[in-house]
Motif scaffolding. Structure first.
Motif, PDB file in Angstrom:
ATOM      1  N   VAL A  99       0.919  -1.305  -0.647  1.00 48.53           N
ATOM      2  CA  VAL A  99       0.311   0.005   0.115  1.00 48.53           C
ATOM      3  C   VAL A  99       0.659   1.196  -0.453  1.00 48.53           C
ATOM      4  N   LEU A 100       1.515   1.709   0.671  1.00 48.82           N
ATOM      5  CA  LEU A 100       2.964   2.203   1.024  1.00 48.82           C
ATOM      6  C   LEU A 100       3.621   2.513  -0.456  1.00 48.82           C
ATOM      7  N   PHE A 101       4.248   1.650  -1.308  1.00 49.05           N
ATOM      8  CA  PHE A 101       4.737   2.144  -2.428  1.00 49.05           C
ATOM      9  C   PHE A 101       3.786   2.241  -3.897  1.00 49.05           C
ATOM     10  N   GLU A 102       2.629   1.459  -3.617  1.00 44.69           N
ATOM     11  CA  GLU A 102       1.122   2.157  -4.237  1.00 44.69           C
ATOM     12  C   GLU A 102       1.475   3.564  -4.716  1.00 44.69           C
ATOM     13  N   PHE A 103       1.293   4.060  -3.819  1.00 40.60           N
ATOM     14  CA  PHE A 103       1.007   6.132  -3.497  1.00 40.60           C
ATOM     15  C   PHE A 103       1.884   6.726  -5.002  1.00 40.60           C
ATOM     16  N   PRO A 104       2.917   6.317  -5.248  1.00 41.12           N
ATOM     17  CA  PRO A 104       3.701   6.418  -6.468  1.00 41.12           C
ATOM     18  C   PRO A 104       2.657   6.790  -7.834  1.00 41.12           C
ATOM     19  N   LEU A 105       3.209   5.367  -7.832  1.00 33.71           N
ATOM     20  CA  LEU A 105       1.575   4.899  -8.909  1.00 33.71           C
ATOM     21  C   LEU A 105       0.426   5.421  -9.341  1.00 33.71           C
ATOM     22  N   LEU A 106       0.135   5.905  -7.737  1.00 36.97           N
ATOM     23  CA  LEU A 106      -1.151   6.876  -7.782  1.00 36.97           C
ATOM     24  C   LEU A 106      -1.023   8.084  -7.704  1.00 36.97           C
ATOM     25  N   GLU A 107      -0.086   8.651  -7.213  1.00 37.90           N
ATOM     26  CA  GLU A 107       0.006   9.715  -7.650  1.00 37.90           C
ATOM     27  C   GLU A 107       1.372  10.653  -8.817  1.00 37.90           C
ATOM     28  N   ARG A 108       1.483   9.670  -9.177  1.00 44.88           N
ATOM     29  CA  ARG A 108       1.851  10.532 -10.829  1.00 44.88           C
ATOM     30  C   ARG A 108       1.247  11.040 -11.857  1.00 44.88           C
ATOM     31  N   CYS A 109      -0.145  10.293 -11.859  1.00 45.51           N
ATOM     32  CA  CYS A 109      -0.810  10.665 -13.233  1.00 45.51           C
ATOM     33  C   CYS A 109      -1.559  11.958 -12.938  1.00 45.51           C
ATOM     34  N   GLU A 112       1.193  14.510 -13.071  1.00 42.21           N
ATOM     35  CA  GLU A 112       1.187  14.968 -14.831  1.00 42.21           C
ATOM     36  C   GLU A 112       0.038  15.457 -15.533  1.00 42.21           C
ATOM     37  N   THR A 113      -0.604  15.448 -14.932  1.00 40.54           N
ATOM     38  CA  THR A 113      -1.793  16.125 -14.921  1.00 40.54           C
ATOM     39  C   THR A 113      -2.328  17.817 -14.388  1.00 40.54           C
ATOM     40  N   THR A 114      -1.402  18.066 -13.301  1.00 41.93           N
ATOM     41  CA  THR A 114      -1.509  18.810 -13.029  1.00 41.93           C
ATOM     42  C   THR A 114      -0.434  19.954 -13.615  1.00 41.93           C
ATOM     43  N   GLY A 115       0.828  19.279 -14.209  1.00 43.47           N
ATOM     44  CA  GLY A 115       1.687  20.025 -15.134  1.00 43.47           C
ATOM     45  C   GLY A 115       0.767  20.757 -16.578  1.00 43.47           C
ATOM     46  N   ASP A 125       5.985  24.871 -18.082  1.00 45.04           N
ATOM     47  CA  ASP A 125       6.524  24.068 -18.806  1.00 45.04           C
ATOM     48  C   ASP A 125       5.937  22.361 -18.171  1.00 45.04           C
ATOM     49  N   PRO A 126       5.344  21.828 -19.161  1.00 46.95           N
ATOM     50  CA  PRO A 126       5.195  20.573 -18.610  1.00 46.95           C
ATOM     51  C   PRO A 126       6.153  19.745 -18.221  1.00 46.95           C
ATOM     52  N   SER A 127       7.754  19.816 -17.831  1.00 43.33           N
ATOM     53  CA  SER A 127       8.199  19.020 -17.103  1.00 43.33           C
ATOM     54  C   SER A 127       8.572  19.645 -15.555  1.00 43.33           C
ATOM     55  N   ILE A 128       7.999  20.644 -15.963  1.00 39.18           N
ATOM     56  CA  ILE A 128       7.697  20.700 -14.102  1.00 39.18           C
ATOM     57  C   ILE A 128       7.447  19.528 -13.117  1.00 39.18           C
ATOM     58  N   SER A 129       6.110  19.527 -13.917  1.00 38.46           N
ATOM     59  CA  SER A 129       6.412  17.951 -12.913  1.00 38.46           C
ATOM     60  C   SER A 129       7.297  17.100 -12.278  1.00 38.46           C
ATOM     61  N   THR A 130       7.728  16.838 -13.562  1.00 35.68           N
ATOM     62  CA  THR A 130       9.203  16.186 -12.987  1.00 35.68           C
ATOM     63  C   THR A 130      10.207  16.663 -12.223  1.00 35.68           C
ATOM     64  N   LYS A 131      10.060  17.516 -11.796  1.00 46.27           N
ATOM     65  CA  LYS A 131      11.372  18.413 -10.635  1.00 46.27           C
ATOM     66  C   LYS A 131      11.512  17.497  -9.357  1.00 46.27           C
ATOM     67  N   VAL A 133      11.074  19.212  -6.063  1.00 44.11           N
ATOM     68  CA  VAL A 133       9.791  20.452  -5.737  1.00 44.11           C
ATOM     69  C   VAL A 133       7.801  20.129  -6.371  1.00 44.11           C
ATOM     70  N   SER A 134       8.328  19.541  -7.214  1.00 42.38           N
ATOM     71  CA  SER A 134       6.534  19.535  -7.924  1.00 42.38           C
ATOM     72  C   SER A 134       6.618  17.853  -7.222  1.00 42.38           C
ATOM     73  N   VAL A 135       7.435  17.060  -7.207  1.00 42.78           N
ATOM     74  CA  VAL A 135       7.257  15.731  -6.522  1.00 42.78           C
ATOM     75  C   VAL A 135       6.492  15.896  -5.214  1.00 42.78           C
ATOM     76  N   PHE A 136       7.671  16.518  -4.174  1.00 38.50           N
ATOM     77  CA  PHE A 136       7.566  16.663  -2.874  1.00 38.50           C
ATOM     78  C   PHE A 136       6.451  17.831  -2.384  1.00 38.50           C
ATOM     79  N   ALA A 137       5.415  18.386  -3.144  1.00 40.52           N
ATOM     80  CA  ALA A 137       4.514  19.321  -3.156  1.00 40.52           C
ATOM     81  C   ALA A 137       2.978  18.303  -3.029  1.00 40.52           C
ATOM     82  N   CYS A 138       3.635  17.730  -4.474  1.00 42.99           N
ATOM     83  CA  CYS A 138       1.730  16.364  -4.680  1.00 42.99           C
ATOM     84  C   CYS A 138       1.832  15.801  -3.510  1.00 42.99           C
ATOM     85  N   VAL A 139       2.877  15.224  -3.145  1.00 43.51           N
ATOM     86  CA  VAL A 139       3.138  13.528  -2.158  1.00 43.51           C
ATOM     87  C   VAL A 139       2.696  14.310  -0.853  1.00 43.51           C
TER      88      VAL A 139
END
Length: 140
Positions: A99-109, A112-115, A125-131, A133-139
């Motif tokens: 369940v814990l490591f499932e979260f990145p699969l849920l968060e990735r979509c 990318e949609t937010t970007g 720039d849509p590549s900001i979703s891979t930075k 800081v973006s990953v940290f903010a979404c998590v």
């Protein structure tokens, strides 16, 4: 309710299928049309094999639990074991990790949609979703 949680966990990655398809390396082909067809066949093979293996594993685990506890089995099979049973503890930890490591699969979509949304609304720039800081903010 328990069944709904398990099904939610089991099918949590289905909306990531297009991203997995894009990342799948196509076999060598003569032209672009046959390249796309080869990639679609490979994706079908990969997903069919994965579903078959997971289905077989699920059936084996279900039958093992039913054989062990019979009709007295609780819906969440780990509740049938003693709380101090070492293998049941390992299984509970494994479920927690799943369940814990499932979260990145849920968060990735979502990321990318937010970007893409920020790109269309603000011009980011849509590549900001891979930075990071973006990953940290979404998590967070």
């Amino acid at each position: 309710l328990v069944f709904a949680c398990i099904v939610s966990n089991a099918f949590s990655a289905h909306y990531n299928a297009p991203a997995f398809y894009d990342e799948l390396q196509a076999p060598e082909a003569i032209d672009s049309t046959s390249n796309v067809q080869a990639k679609v066949r490979r994706f079908g093979t990969v997903t069919s094999t994965a579903f078959a293996l997971v289905g077989i594993l699920l059936i084996a685990i279900t039958l093992s639990g039913l054989e062990t506890f019979g009709t007295a089995a609780q819906p969440f099979i780990l509740n049938n074991y003693a709380s101090v049973d070492p293998l049941a503890v390992v299984a509970r930890i494994g479920l927690l990790l799943c369940v814990l490591f499932e979260f990145p699969l849920l968060e990735r979509c979502f990321r990318e949609t937010t970007g893409s949304l920020f790109k269309s609304l603000v011009g980011f720039d849509p590549s900001i979703s891979t930075k990071p800081v973006s990953v940290f903010a979404c998590v967070a």
